[in-house]
Design a protein around this motif. Structure first.
Motif, mmCIF file in Angstrom:
data_model
loop_
_atom_site.group_PDB
_atom_site.id
_atom_site.type_symbol
_atom_site.label_atom_id
_atom_site.label_comp_id
_atom_site.label_asym_id
_atom_site.label_seq_id
_atom_site.Cartn_x
_atom_site.Cartn_y
_atom_site.Cartn_z
ATOM 1 N N ASN A 58 -20.514 -27.728 12.514
ATOM 2 C CA ASN A 58 -18.431 -28.561 13.085
ATOM 3 C C ASN A 58 -17.587 -27.316 12.764
ATOM 4 O O ASN A 58 -16.293 -27.499 12.489
ATOM 5 N N THR A 59 -18.161 -26.149 12.874
ATOM 6 C CA THR A 59 -16.782 -25.438 12.843
ATOM 7 C C THR A 59 -16.027 -26.053 13.885
ATOM 8 O O THR A 59 -15.618 -26.118 15.033
ATOM 9 N N SER A 60 -14.599 -25.384 12.950
ATOM 10 C CA SER A 60 -13.406 -25.617 14.252
ATOM 11 C C SER A 60 -12.783 -24.299 14.621
ATOM 12 O O SER A 60 -11.957 -24.389 15.697
ATOM 13 N N SER A 61 -13.274 -23.052 14.327
ATOM 14 C CA SER A 61 -13.032 -22.204 14.872
ATOM 15 C C SER A 61 -14.374 -20.574 15.086
ATOM 16 O O SER A 61 -13.577 -19.428 15.544
ATOM 17 N N LEU A 62 -15.013 -20.203 14.240
ATOM 18 C CA LEU A 62 -15.768 -19.853 13.776
ATOM 19 C C LEU A 62 -16.690 -19.491 14.919
ATOM 20 O O LEU A 62 -16.865 -20.818 15.646
ATOM 21 N N SER A 63 -17.554 -18.587 15.489
ATOM 22 C CA SER A 63 -17.778 -17.940 16.752
ATOM 23 C C SER A 63 -19.156 -18.901 16.200
ATOM 24 O O SER A 63 -19.980 -18.431 16.071
ATOM 25 N N GLY A 106 -6.417 -20.999 6.891
ATOM 26 C CA GLY A 106 -7.804 -19.704 7.480
ATOM 27 C C GLY A 106 -8.506 -19.175 9.000
ATOM 28 O O GLY A 106 -8.628 -18.895 9.319
ATOM 29 N N ILE A 107 -8.057 -20.545 10.012
ATOM 30 C CA ILE A 107 -8.323 -21.023 11.061
ATOM 31 C C ILE A 107 -7.443 -19.613 11.746
ATOM 32 O O ILE A 107 -6.928 -18.673 12.847
ATOM 33 N N GLU A 155 -14.768 -23.589 5.966
ATOM 34 C CA GLU A 155 -14.562 -23.130 7.230
ATOM 35 C C GLU A 155 -14.907 -21.633 6.349
ATOM 36 O O GLU A 155 -14.217 -20.509 6.537
ATOM 37 N N ASP A 156 -15.847 -21.175 6.561
ATOM 38 C CA ASP A 156 -16.205 -19.320 5.354
ATOM 39 C C ASP A 156 -17.686 -19.255 6.178
ATOM 40 O O ASP A 156 -18.648 -19.776 6.680
ATOM 41 N N PHE A 157 -17.381 -18.343 7.281
ATOM 42 C CA PHE A 157 -18.781 -17.866 7.603
ATOM 43 C C PHE A 157 -19.415 -17.192 7.468
ATOM 44 O O PHE A 157 -20.639 -17.378 7.233
ATOM 45 N N ASN A 158 -19.612 -17.099 5.535
ATOM 46 C CA ASN A 158 -20.699 -16.175 5.477
ATOM 47 C C ASN A 158 -21.410 -17.649 4.663
ATOM 48 O O ASN A 158 -22.757 -17.619 4.539
ATOM 49 N N LEU A 159 -20.542 -18.288 3.798
ATOM 50 C CA LEU A 159 -20.902 -19.622 3.843
ATOM 51 C C LEU A 159 -21.410 -20.462 4.288
ATOM 52 O O LEU A 159 -22.899 -21.272 4.104
ATOM 53 N N ILE A 204 -2.413 -33.522 7.498
ATOM 54 C CA ILE A 204 -3.343 -34.209 7.970
ATOM 55 C C ILE A 204 -5.248 -33.179 7.356
ATOM 56 O O ILE A 204 -6.285 -33.300 6.593
ATOM 57 N N VAL A 205 -4.633 -31.672 8.294
ATOM 58 C CA VAL A 205 -5.783 -31.167 8.235
ATOM 59 C C VAL A 205 -6.563 -30.239 7.265
ATOM 60 O O VAL A 205 -7.051 -29.822 6.960
ATOM 61 N N GLY A 206 -4.724 -30.016 6.641
ATOM 62 C CA GLY A 206 -5.103 -28.984 5.195
ATOM 63 C C GLY A 206 -4.660 -26.939 5.694
ATOM 64 O O GLY A 206 -5.345 -26.705 6.310
#
Length: 285
Positions: free
Chosen positions: A119-124, A244-245, A94-98, A236-238
């Protein structure tokens, strides 16, 4: 592509989430290729998938043999393996640039009629779409851990997502025996935004000594019938993923999503939840 799953599906990233997505499409009938960053990661992904498919066969959640499932699934380190895919789902960290770099690299390999999802959980989704040549063929497919057992997929629509993809993505989710929840792109979408808000408040309660992690989770599972409490879900999610979220939501929605110090301290100590054996709870290997 018909009302069922796509014939050929690619998954970028074979970690717990990526392997789960590959498992779901494979058991639903798709031919699946998983692409990983190097040989070691590819071998780990293959082992993860073999175990997961074997478990489905053992439990009887699929009528197919392990051999027939394995014949439809391959793991590679070559982005060129996506060339015949009808759909590729990106499942990198979950890193935008990556994610932006990975998605643009994948898109160059795809045919003009193929679809691409994150599959992002939060990024735009809209911001990621701006990096792509064909944003109308791009959307979010937010799966939940553990993917094979989870009943939900959040379908996230960008401003440029085509109507055809909007309809097709919901059909694919239903063909996976899951329920699509369709949301427009917004920070945290619906699920992460609400889930993180509850989890952060639960952490603040532990931090200030209101109650133990066990009792807070029990209040939500027994009182509100949540299947898993917010702190165990965080494990469970980490904790690193949740941090990060939360940081992203704080930057977009304000300080009500500011991560509590207890979360930062646990992440700094390497207590990331189930994957490290210690988070808000202790986990057996």
């Amino acid at each position: 592509m018909s009302n069922s799953v796509p014939a050929h599906v690619g998954v970028l990233g074979g970690g717990r989430m990526g392997a789960g997505i590959a498992h779901a499409f494979c058991t639903a009938g798709s031919g699946v290729v998983v692409v990983e960053r190097d040989d070691a990661a590819a071998a780990a992904a293959q082992e993860r998938l073999d175990k997961s498919l074997a478990k489905s066969v053992e439990k009887g959640t699929t009528k197919e043999s392990l051999e027939s499932l394995q014949a439809r699934l391959s793991v590679s380190t070559d982005y060129g393996s996506f060339v015949s895919a009808d759909l590729v789902v990106e499942a990198v960290p979950e890193d935008f640039n990556l994610k932006a770099e990975a998605l643009t690299k994948v898109e160059k390999m795809l045919g003009s009629d193929a679809y691409l999802a994150t599959n992002t959980s939060s990024l735009s989704v809209n911001k990621l779409a701006k990096e792509l040549a064909r944003p109308e063929r791009f959307c979010g497919l937010h799966f939940f851990n553990p993917v094979p057992a989870s009943l939900l997929v959040e379908v996230v629509l960008g401003e440029r997502t085509s109507r055809d993809l909007t309809r097709a993505s919901s059909r694919w989710v239903e063909a996976l025996n899951k329920t699509p929840v369709v949301v427009n792109d917004a920070p945290g979408f619906a699920s992460s935004r609400l889930g993180v808000a509850i989890a952060l408040e639960a952490m603040r309660m532990v931090e200030s000594g209101v109650a133990s992690a066990e009792d807070i989770d029990a209040a939500m599972t027994l009182g509100y019938r949540h299947p898993v409490g917010p702190l165990k879900t965080t494990d469970i999610v980490g904790l690193d993923v949740r941090l990060g979220i939360a940081e992203y939501l704080q930057s977009t929605l304000g300080d009500r999503f500011a991560p509590p110090q207890i979360l930062r301290d646990k992440v700094a100590a390497g207590h990331l939840g189930r994957k490290t054996g210690q988070g808000f709870f202790t986990w057996d290997s």
